[in-house]
Scaffold this active site. Structure first.
Site, mmCIF file in Angstrom:
data_model
loop_
_atom_site.group_PDB
_atom_site.id
_atom_site.type_symbol
_atom_site.label_atom_id
_atom_site.label_comp_id
_atom_site.label_asym_id
_atom_site.label_seq_id
_atom_site.Cartn_x
_atom_site.Cartn_y
_atom_site.Cartn_z
ATOM 1 N N LYS A 106 8.241 -6.978 -10.592
ATOM 2 C CA LYS A 106 9.470 -6.193 -10.442
ATOM 3 C C LYS A 106 9.708 -5.254 -11.621
ATOM 4 O O LYS A 106 10.283 -4.177 -11.463
ATOM 5 C CB LYS A 106 10.663 -7.125 -10.229
ATOM 6 C CG LYS A 106 10.670 -7.822 -8.877
ATOM 7 C CD LYS A 106 11.928 -8.648 -8.700
ATOM 8 C CE LYS A 106 11.981 -9.263 -7.303
ATOM 9 N NZ LYS A 106 10.895 -10.211 -7.065
ATOM 10 N N GLU A 138 12.759 -3.413 -4.350
ATOM 11 C CA GLU A 138 11.401 -3.915 -4.560
ATOM 12 C C GLU A 138 10.524 -3.438 -3.418
ATOM 13 O O GLU A 138 11.011 -2.922 -2.407
ATOM 14 C CB GLU A 138 11.372 -5.447 -4.631
ATOM 15 C CG GLU A 138 11.785 -6.142 -3.351
ATOM 16 C CD GLU A 138 11.779 -7.654 -3.489
ATOM 17 O OE1 GLU A 138 11.530 -8.156 -4.585
ATOM 18 O OE2 GLU A 138 12.014 -8.331 -2.475
ATOM 19 N N ASN A 159 7.410 -4.860 -0.897
ATOM 20 C CA ASN A 159 6.617 -5.983 -0.413
ATOM 21 C C ASN A 159 5.291 -5.455 0.103
ATOM 22 O O ASN A 159 5.251 -4.652 1.036
ATOM 23 C CB ASN A 159 7.355 -6.733 0.695
ATOM 24 C CG ASN A 159 8.581 -7.455 0.158
ATOM 25 O OD1 ASN A 159 8.489 -8.234 -0.779
ATOM 26 N ND2 ASN A 159 9.731 -7.183 0.746
#
Length: 586
Positions: A142, A314, A316
């Protein structure tokens, strides 16, 4: 990794998704699926349509699982604990060599974002159906992903860009940013290692708990701190990239209905976004993907405030649980696209080709008790399970069947002996006026149910419907028993002209007098001075019982029933216990 997870996607569109097999575009002869449950089944379905043989892996307790039955081959990779089976790299690599699989699809969870697994596959000449290790590393961290996003001029949440050393530094940084702040793990996801702090004391405590949870969950206790966006929406962009520098955004998914930072209901498109905001979010998502040369299906998640300002959360680097709603509105098969890209083919679509064809909503059905913190895991055996495949425009992605065991090995164990599920909560969410209006944020559940979910609160009319239905089911079972007795003994079991029954029906709120009169398959029921007409085919052996109460159509589940009149009925999504007793008949 829930062992009972069915996804029910309702699509208001013409096409749920399509897999087009092109014999002139060969991909792989055999793919190993390094996963279990519904996502393994989902991947196998596309592989079959593409003419690709599949290899399933399983633990010893999963030897009879649905994904094992669906695959062309299956191999046990160890005992039940995940670190000895589904996360056992050596055993999985041995299975790949033994079966001759040319590629591996990791699904989501487990090894899907494990760069070491991807590296070992590449070293053995086996294709990882996902992005390369650089993208997994860059977007899986992150802190690093936020720095890359800022450099690519993607809108980010204000916060500290480095690793927070200790609780003292955490308090200093939090005061510089301004409360409230979000303390979260640099690695991993799924809501683990996350705490909201509103003051210095909560920051100290949050730092301690988050670092401990991050260390135990991900083996990495690094934390970051950023501004907490209060009452946001969680909206994500599905992207798709290839190995030739092309990337597309496939519209958004609204994922704001959450509990414990985990999604419960998703829809596409979002009712909140306008075309300009959608395009801006999509273009930034593609910019970020190109910044790391992303080549597969992936998701860029954003927080969106009430003024439509959006902030990168974020990325994925895998297929998402909620990918079916995107497939429903675009008609694309994301698993097929991932396989094509992994083989080296360029994307077959341009941005202008990507439609929003209708609207879709997905409900995650879990073996969870929704009355405890909006869902605590449940274990046991599925005694009844029936998918609503007969309903138009409904898609079911599941990895279980009637008789499947909900195991302690893939869900936290609680003291339950019968499987419970979260369908009552899902039903109430999607019919709630705020959800219907699109007035939702990530705080929807605690705001709507501040004291926890208690089930549906029946209106007076619904309460009368329930009494009428319970009384009718009881009388229908008496009539059926009488007919059976007459046929088996040839002796009349009751008066042939019996037309009316006076009952006492007990619910949680007390005992009610109910009079049921029969005319063929219809019943006229007097409840609290009102008369309701109840009709049905009265197939009491079926787990689902369609009934019509006056002009209202209901689907009732009679979960259990005994000769003493005790019943458990699922009515309007909520399980109700009742007891009907015969006072007299005429």
């Amino acid at each position: 990794h829930a062992s009972f997870r069915s996804r029910c996607s309702f699509a208001v569109s013409r096409v749920l998704y399509s897999t087009v097999y092109d014999p002139n575009e060969p991909t792989f002869d055999k793919i190993l699926i390094a996963n279990r449950g519904e996502i393994a089944c989902r991947i196998i379905k596309t592989c079959k349509k593409m003419g690709i043989k599949t290899v399933a892996i399983h633990s010893d307790v999963d030897s009879s699982a649905v994904h094992v039955k669906m695959a062309d081959e299956a191999s046990c990779v160890g005992p039940a604990p995940t670190n000895k089976s589904y996360l056992n790299l050596d055993a999985i690599m041995e299975t790949i060599q033994k079966t001759g699989a040319q590629a591996v699809h990791p699904g989501y969870g487990f090894l899907s974002e494990n760069k070491e697994f991807a590296r070992r596959l590449t070293a053995e000449g086996v294709t990882f159906i996902g992005p390369d290790t650089h993208a997994i590393q860059a977007m899986g961290d992150k802190i690093e992903s936020k720095l890359i996003a800022k450099k690519a001029q993607v809108s980010t949440i204000p916060g500290y860009d480095g690793v927070v050393k200790d609780a003292v530094e955490a308090v200093k940084i939090a005061n510089e940013i301004g409360y409230p702040v979000m303390i979260k793990a640099s690695a991993g996801g799924g809501g683990k290692g996350m705490r909201i702090a509103w003051n210095d004391d909560e920051t100290r405590e949050g730092f301690r708990f988050s670092s401990q949870e991050a260390s135990s969950s991900f083996g990495d206790d690094r934390l970051l701190i950023e501004k907490f966006i209060d009452n946001p929406r969680h909206i994500e962009i599905q992207i798709l990239g290839d190995k030739h520098g092309n990337a597309l955004w496939l519209n958004e998914r609204e994922c704001s209905i959450q509990r414990r930072n985990q999604k419960v209901v998703e829809e596409a498109p979002s009712t909140f976004l306008d075309p300009e905001t959608r395009r801006a979010m999509g273009e930034q998502a593609v910019t970020l993907a190109k910044a790391v040369s992303y080549s597969s299906a992936g998701t860029v998640e954003f927080l969106v405030d009430s003024k439509k300002n959006f902030y990168f959360l974020e990325m994925n680097t895998r297929l998402q649980v909620e990918h079916p709603v995107t497939e429903c509105i675009t008609g694309l098969d994301l698993v097929q696209e991932m396989i094509r890209v992994a083989k080296g083919y360029p994307l077959g679509h341009k941005q202008a080709d990507i439609p929003i064809n209708g609207w879709a909503i997905e409900c995650r059905v879990y073996a969870e008790d929704p009355y405890k913190s909006f869902g605590l895991p449940s274990i046991g055996r599925l005694s009844q399970y029936k998918e609503p495949l007969h309903v138009p425009n409904v898609r079911i992605d599941s990895g279980i069947e009637e008789g499947s065991d909900i195991s302690i090995y893939y869900d936290p164990m609680i003291s339950k002996v019968r499987v419970t599920h979260n369908i009552p909560l899902l039903r109430e969410v999607i019919i709630h006026p705020r959800f219907v209006k699109g007035d939702i944020t990530t705080n929807f559940l605690p705001e709507v149910y501040p004291d926890g979910f208690k089930g549906r609160i029946l209106s007076d009319g619904e309460h009368e419907e329930l009494l009428a239905t319970a009384g009718s089911i009881y009388v229908a079972s008496l009539v059926k028993a009488q007919r059976f007795l007459e046929k088996s003994t040839r002796i009349p079991a009751a008066k042939q002209d019996q037309k009316s029954w006076e009952l006492s029906v007990q619910l949680d709120d007390g005992v009610h007098s109910v009079t049921v009169s029969r005319s063929g398959s219809s019943y006229s029921v007097e409840v609290d001075g009102k008369t309701l007409n109840v009709t049905s085919e009265w197939n009491l052996a079926s787990p689902l019982l369609p009934v019509t109460i006056d002009d209202t159509h209901r689907i009732v589940q009679c979960l259990s029933r005994d000769a003493a009149g005790n019943m458990k009925i699922q009515y309007l999504g909520t399980v109700v216990s009742c007891c009907s007793t015969l006072k007299c008949f005429r």
